[in-house]
Design a protein around this motif. Sequence first.
Motif, mmCIF file in Angstrom:
data_model
loop_
_atom_site.group_PDB
_atom_site.id
_atom_site.type_symbol
_atom_site.label_atom_id
_atom_site.label_comp_id
_atom_site.label_asym_id
_atom_site.label_seq_id
_atom_site.Cartn_x
_atom_site.Cartn_y
_atom_site.Cartn_z
ATOM 1 N N THR A 74 40.879 30.423 24.180
ATOM 2 C CA THR A 74 41.344 29.246 24.919
ATOM 3 C C THR A 74 42.527 29.602 25.804
ATOM 4 O OG1 THR A 74 40.564 27.658 23.266
ATOM 5 C CG2 THR A 74 42.390 26.951 24.664
ATOM 6 N N ILE A 75 42.532 29.052 27.007
ATOM 7 C CA ILE A 75 43.663 29.174 27.918
ATOM 8 C C ILE A 75 44.406 27.846 27.928
ATOM 9 C CG2 ILE A 75 44.397 29.608 30.302
ATOM 10 C CD1 ILE A 75 41.739 31.109 30.711
ATOM 11 N N ALA A 76 45.735 27.914 27.822
ATOM 12 C CA ALA A 76 46.575 26.713 27.893
ATOM 13 C C ALA A 76 47.403 26.796 29.178
ATOM 14 C CB ALA A 76 47.481 26.607 26.674
ATOM 15 N N PRO A 77 46.898 26.240 30.276
ATOM 16 C CA PRO A 77 47.617 26.355 31.551
ATOM 17 C C PRO A 77 48.870 25.483 31.584
ATOM 18 C CG PRO A 77 45.292 25.753 31.863
ATOM 19 C CD PRO A 77 45.632 25.533 30.425
ATOM 20 N N GLY A 78 49.823 25.927 32.392
ATOM 21 C CA GLY A 78 50.996 25.115 32.684
ATOM 22 C C GLY A 78 50.705 24.202 33.863
ATOM 23 N N ILE A 79 51.611 24.161 34.831
ATOM 24 C CA ILE A 79 51.439 23.281 35.988
ATOM 25 C C ILE A 79 50.698 24.044 37.080
ATOM 26 C CG2 ILE A 79 52.595 21.734 37.594
ATOM 27 C CD1 ILE A 79 55.041 21.824 35.802
ATOM 28 N N LEU A 137 58.089 20.302 41.199
ATOM 29 C CA LEU A 137 57.387 20.696 39.979
ATOM 30 C C LEU A 137 57.372 22.212 39.814
ATOM 31 C CD1 LEU A 137 54.353 18.237 40.104
ATOM 32 C CD2 LEU A 137 56.138 18.263 38.369
ATOM 33 N N GLY A 138 57.123 22.904 40.920
ATOM 34 C CA GLY A 138 57.078 24.360 40.871
ATOM 35 C C GLY A 138 58.395 24.973 40.468
ATOM 36 N N GLN A 139 59.501 24.339 40.856
ATOM 37 C CA GLN A 139 60.825 24.868 40.549
ATOM 38 C C GLN A 139 61.157 24.772 39.065
ATOM 39 O OE1 GLN A 139 63.377 22.692 43.221
ATOM 40 N NE2 GLN A 139 62.559 23.733 45.038
ATOM 41 N N GLN A 140 60.382 23.993 38.312
ATOM 42 C CA GLN A 140 60.593 23.896 36.872
ATOM 43 C C GLN A 140 60.066 25.128 36.135
ATOM 44 O OE1 GLN A 140 59.175 20.163 35.205
ATOM 45 N NE2 GLN A 140 59.574 19.086 37.119
ATOM 46 N N VAL A 141 59.245 25.906 36.807
ATOM 47 C CA VAL A 141 58.654 27.097 36.191
ATOM 48 C C VAL A 141 59.639 28.256 36.305
ATOM 49 C CG1 VAL A 141 56.683 28.666 36.182
ATOM 50 C CG2 VAL A 141 56.376 26.272 36.905
ATOM 51 N N PRO A 142 60.027 28.901 35.182
ATOM 52 C CA PRO A 142 61.010 29.984 35.238
ATOM 53 C C PRO A 142 60.631 31.111 36.200
ATOM 54 C CG PRO A 142 60.796 29.232 32.995
ATOM 55 C CD PRO A 142 59.732 28.516 33.783
ATOM 56 N N HIS A 143 59.437 31.660 36.051
ATOM 57 C CA HIS A 143 59.004 32.728 36.955
ATOM 58 C C HIS A 143 57.513 32.960 36.815
ATOM 59 C CE1 HIS A 143 59.087 36.300 39.420
ATOM 60 N NE2 HIS A 143 58.436 36.964 38.462
ATOM 61 N N PRO A 144 56.772 32.957 37.935
ATOM 62 C CA PRO A 144 57.252 32.647 39.280
ATOM 63 C C PRO A 144 57.498 31.139 39.444
ATOM 64 C CG PRO A 144 54.895 33.043 39.318
ATOM 65 C CD PRO A 144 55.336 33.343 37.927
ATOM 66 N N ARG A 165 56.864 28.399 40.952
ATOM 67 C CA ARG A 165 55.892 27.705 41.807
ATOM 68 C C ARG A 165 54.767 27.190 40.930
ATOM 69 N NH1 ARG A 165 51.537 30.977 41.754
ATOM 70 N NH2 ARG A 165 51.817 33.268 41.723
ATOM 71 N N LEU A 166 53.903 26.389 41.539
ATOM 72 C CA LEU A 166 52.723 25.938 40.821
ATOM 73 C C LEU A 166 51.732 27.092 40.674
ATOM 74 C CD1 LEU A 166 52.152 22.501 42.615
ATOM 75 C CD2 LEU A 166 53.289 22.922 40.431
ATOM 76 N N GLY A 167 51.013 27.102 39.569
ATOM 77 C CA GLY A 167 49.976 28.103 39.389
ATOM 78 C C GLY A 167 48.823 27.872 40.345
ATOM 79 N N LYS A 168 48.154 28.950 40.704
ATOM 80 C CA LYS A 168 46.998 28.858 41.592
ATOM 81 C C LYS A 168 45.715 28.868 40.753
ATOM 82 C CE LYS A 168 49.482 31.579 45.074
ATOM 83 N NZ LYS A 168 49.510 32.862 45.818
ATOM 84 N N PRO A 169 44.735 28.021 41.102
ATOM 85 C CA PRO A 169 43.479 28.034 40.351
ATOM 86 C C PRO A 169 42.864 29.422 40.244
ATOM 87 C CG PRO A 169 43.555 26.114 41.768
ATOM 88 C CD PRO A 169 44.760 26.945 42.118
ATOM 89 N N LEU A 206 49.239 30.186 29.885
ATOM 90 C CA LEU A 206 49.286 30.715 31.251
ATOM 91 C C LEU A 206 50.189 29.780 32.044
ATOM 92 C CD1 LEU A 206 47.945 32.967 33.042
ATOM 93 C CD2 LEU A 206 46.272 31.221 33.694
ATOM 94 N N ASP A 207 51.519 30.034 31.939
ATOM 95 C CA ASP A 207 52.437 28.963 32.344
ATOM 96 C C ASP A 207 53.746 29.423 33.002
ATOM 97 O OD1 ASP A 207 53.860 30.037 30.243
ATOM 98 O OD2 ASP A 207 53.589 28.326 28.902
ATOM 99 N N GLY A 208 53.893 30.723 33.288
ATOM 100 C CA GLY A 208 55.140 31.173 33.904
ATOM 101 C C GLY A 208 56.361 30.964 33.031
ATOM 102 N N ALA A 209 56.157 30.882 31.712
ATOM 103 C CA ALA A 209 57.233 30.706 30.714
ATOM 104 C C ALA A 209 57.822 29.307 30.702
ATOM 105 C CB ALA A 209 58.341 31.741 30.881
#
Length: 253
Positions: free
Chosen positions: A186-191, A208-215, A217-221, A244-247
């Motif tokens: 299972t994959i648990a995606p972030g934003i 929303l993207g700025q809430q992700v530590p690194h990178p 930004r929003l994740g790309k499909p 899968l969430d950029g931490a």
Amino acid sequence: MNLNGIGAIVTGGASGLGNATAKMLAAQGAKVTIFDLNEEIGVAAAQDIGGLFVKVNVADEASAIAGFDAAEAAHGVARVLVNCAGVAPAARVVAKDGSPHSLDVYRKTIEVNLIGTFNMISKFAARVVAAGLEGEEAGVIVNTASVAAYDGQIGQAAYASSKGGVVGLTLTAARDLAQHRIRVVTIAPGIFLTPMLMGLPQAAQDSLGQQVPHPSRLGKPEEYAQMVGAIVANPMLNGEVIRLDGAIRMAPR
């Protein structure tokens, strides 16, 4: 698993994470069937990748069976299943006006996101088992949970419950199906930049993207699809939930 010539099914494959996954699988030589309720964009999405579209309600047993029948008639027994179909309503347990959460909304969310996922898993696995395939692995199942399964925000009671169920299902399903050489991950995606978020103003997307530590930004499909590809390719990856969430760790709101 080598995808070339292999039958694959992607639920919710008409748009968003599912569509990116369908494109990735087709690019690697898989014969892809898209299950979705949106017939208009689903047919176009399937034509774009040289695949098949079938209108399927993942939470309905008869609809699922008809979908698998159609996919098998066109592409043979599918050996890869990616579950991306889902709904994400927003409602508090008790609304600001004092009214309770709609039980129908809660029930539908569980039916689509959790029961629908299980329905697809069991129907897919039964057909793989019946096919009597040889080799180290007969099939691969990839489910979609969410970081909300761990960090459910205000207004996500139904959604977080349903995705938490998918997380809880993962290891048990992997253990159940191990004797049949079918992996479950299972994959648990972030934003991620899904159609829902694409409708927001650019400033809101950036926030929303700025809430992700690194990178930040929003994740790309396509990055979700890349993870699916890695899971399918690695035979030792089984029974695991991958964030899968950029931490990111979601705040209450």
